[in-house]
Design an enzyme around this catalytic site. Sequence first.
Site, mmCIF file in Angstrom:
data_model
loop_
_atom_site.group_PDB
_atom_site.id
_atom_site.type_symbol
_atom_site.label_atom_id
_atom_site.label_comp_id
_atom_site.label_asym_id
_atom_site.label_seq_id
_atom_site.Cartn_x
_atom_site.Cartn_y
_atom_site.Cartn_z
ATOM 1 N N HIS A 189 38.251 36.115 42.328
ATOM 2 C CA HIS A 189 39.015 35.905 41.107
ATOM 3 C C HIS A 189 39.862 34.636 41.206
ATOM 4 O O HIS A 189 39.885 33.817 40.268
ATOM 5 C CB HIS A 189 39.912 37.123 40.861
ATOM 6 C CG HIS A 189 40.628 37.081 39.547
ATOM 7 N ND1 HIS A 189 41.828 37.737 39.326
ATOM 8 C CD2 HIS A 189 40.339 36.459 38.381
ATOM 9 C CE1 HIS A 189 42.223 37.528 38.097
ATOM 10 N NE2 HIS A 189 41.346 36.753 37.498
ATOM 11 N N GLU A 246 37.665 44.747 48.974
ATOM 12 C CA GLU A 246 38.434 44.634 47.730
ATOM 13 C C GLU A 246 39.249 43.341 47.713
ATOM 14 O O GLU A 246 39.393 42.707 46.661
ATOM 15 C CB GLU A 246 39.344 45.854 47.552
ATOM 16 C CG GLU A 246 38.606 47.182 47.469
ATOM 17 C CD GLU A 246 37.509 47.200 46.414
ATOM 18 O OE1 GLU A 246 37.611 46.446 45.417
ATOM 19 O OE2 GLU A 246 36.544 47.972 46.574
#
Length: 232
Positions: A110, A103
Amino acid sequence: MGTYFAYYLTGFIMIPVFIFASFCQLKVKRSFNRYSTVMNRRGMTGADAAYKLLQLNGINDVTIRKIGGTLTDYYDPRRKEICLSTDVYNSRSVAAIGVACHEAGHACQHAQGYAPLKIRNAVIPITRIGSSLGVPLALFGMILYSEPMIYAGIILYGAVALFQLITLPVEFNASKRALQTIESNAFLDGEEYVGAKKVLTSAALTYVAALASAIATLLRLFILTGRRNRDE
């Protein structure tokens, strides 16, 4: 033969997909459960590992929070949050380290403007519409003999298949980033690293199954459209 009946009749296409998806789900649960009982020697929790990975990549604006459930972990790019399930956030298991770092890998994507992630995020709105309306719209179009409705439905559901296709490199890359960081910074070593890799590899198969399901559904719609055109 009615359109809805014909659609359900073509459901045989989904049988191997269902079997594969069930196998993938079983495999990821078994891998996670197995390595959830193996504690890492460094005593890191999942939250510790995710935070450390972010720091190593110079990311200081992402928060890490605990959520409920099992295998409910995700990264929210809008809020810049890594959400880790209780089984991962507080756990010092090998499985928790792998999942948490995966994660955190999305957060790195991003921050670095990873192109496939941008594309995936861009198609999410139409994907939500396509997943709920694509198939019904196409089927109603066949019943009403409306080609615009048929192809609109197929296009909408095609966005779902596109989303699943784009998801593969996004998920594989996040796992690659996670495993590289885990290995190069000795979060885990030896059999611990092997265990984390098995957990992430098993999880990746579920995305392959999701793509297969979307493609099979599209194939069913194309078969029905072809049958309708021949009957006209």
